[in-house]
Design an enzyme around this catalytic site. Sequence first.
Site, short mmCIF file in Angstrom:
data_model
loop_
_atom_site.label_atom_id
_atom_site.label_comp_id
_atom_site.label_asym_id
_atom_site.label_seq_id
_atom_site.Cartn_x
_atom_site.Cartn_y
_atom_site.Cartn_z
N ARG A 96 0.89 -1.16 0.05
CA ARG A 96 0.01 -0.10 -0.10
C ARG A 96 1.07 1.16 -0.20
O ARG A 96 1.84 1.19 0.57
CB ARG A 96 -0.99 -0.15 1.05
CG ARG A 96 -2.11 -0.97 1.14
CD ARG A 96 -3.07 -1.22 2.33
NE ARG A 96 -3.76 -2.33 2.14
CZ ARG A 96 -4.95 -2.36 1.42
NH1 ARG A 96 -5.44 -1.19 1.05
NH2 ARG A 96 -5.78 -3.41 1.42
N ASN A 112 12.16 1.55 2.34
CA ASN A 112 11.62 0.21 1.76
C ASN A 112 12.67 -0.39 0.90
O ASN A 112 13.56 0.07 0.70
CB ASN A 112 10.49 0.90 0.55
CG ASN A 112 9.72 -0.08 -0.11
OD1 ASN A 112 9.55 -1.11 0.56
ND2 ASN A 112 9.66 0.16 -1.29
N HIS A 114 12.81 -2.25 -2.87
CA HIS A 114 12.37 -2.58 -3.99
C HIS A 114 12.94 -3.45 -5.02
O HIS A 114 14.31 -3.12 -5.13
CB HIS A 114 12.03 -0.91 -4.72
CG HIS A 114 11.14 -1.17 -5.96
ND1 HIS A 114 9.79 -1.22 -5.99
CD2 HIS A 114 11.60 -1.11 -7.34
CE1 HIS A 114 9.46 -1.21 -7.26
NE2 HIS A 114 10.43 -1.13 -8.05
N ASP A 146 9.15 8.40 0.21
CA ASP A 146 8.49 9.74 0.18
C ASP A 146 7.05 9.74 -0.31
O ASP A 146 6.48 8.76 -0.45
CB ASP A 146 9.45 10.71 -0.58
CG ASP A 146 9.54 10.46 -2.23
OD1 ASP A 146 8.74 9.63 -2.62
OD2 ASP A 146 10.46 10.91 -2.80
N GLY A 148 5.97 9.99 -3.31
CA GLY A 148 5.88 9.68 -4.80
C GLY A 148 5.83 8.01 -4.56
O GLY A 148 5.92 7.38 -3.61
N GLU A 179 18.04 -9.26 -1.80
CA GLU A 179 17.32 -8.39 -0.99
C GLU A 179 17.62 -8.69 0.57
O GLU A 179 17.96 -8.21 1.38
CB GLU A 179 15.91 -8.53 -0.96
CG GLU A 179 15.50 -7.68 -2.35
CD GLU A 179 13.77 -7.80 -2.46
OE1 GLU A 179 13.24 -8.48 -1.48
OE2 GLU A 179 13.44 -7.63 -3.49
#
Length: 197
Positions: A96, A112, A114, A146, A148, A179
């Site tokens: 989300r 995060n 990604h 942030d 975006g 990761e």
Amino acid sequence: MSDKTKLAVLGSGKGSNLVSLAKACAAGALPADIVLVASDVADAGILERAAGSGLSARFIEPGKFRTKLDETAEAAYVAALRESGAEWVALAGFMRILKGDFLRAFEKKVVNIHPSLLPAFPGLEAWKQAHDYGVKATGCTVHMVDHGIDTGSILAQGVVPVLADDTAATLHQRIQQEEHTLYPRTLARLFNGEIRV
């Protein structure tokens, strides 16, 4: 009083990144205590894995939208995180988009991971986007969150070559392995003050 950073982890899926963070904390490689694991999916694997590791695990209702938290949900997440004493929030497959009030409550404290080399392939199923596009290398990015979508400051990247016989699924597996090393290592550098935001 522990001088370790108090970390909350939010996720929607299986929780493999949570496992790597918890292992790094237990081994002392990541100077943090995971104070809360929260999910927007009631039966998410991440909650099961958290509970299995003796971590505080909570499902928090996401509200009426499919891709973001509604205002009530956002307030509930912020309240739960504050109550846990969390200083930083690590997203581990949290599906989300986080908006203003949440990001203001934890200003420059939300990180995060990604599954692409941002700014290439933001958004969903980045490994599939990379595979379909035919790039020779992709990887993963640890970045600040942030307003975006996958646009925050990049803290670290790990490169994963795309092999000739890769499918989107095999590529995704190898990105996830990267990761699991990159995320705990980058958070450790962040909490140690080696990386400045």
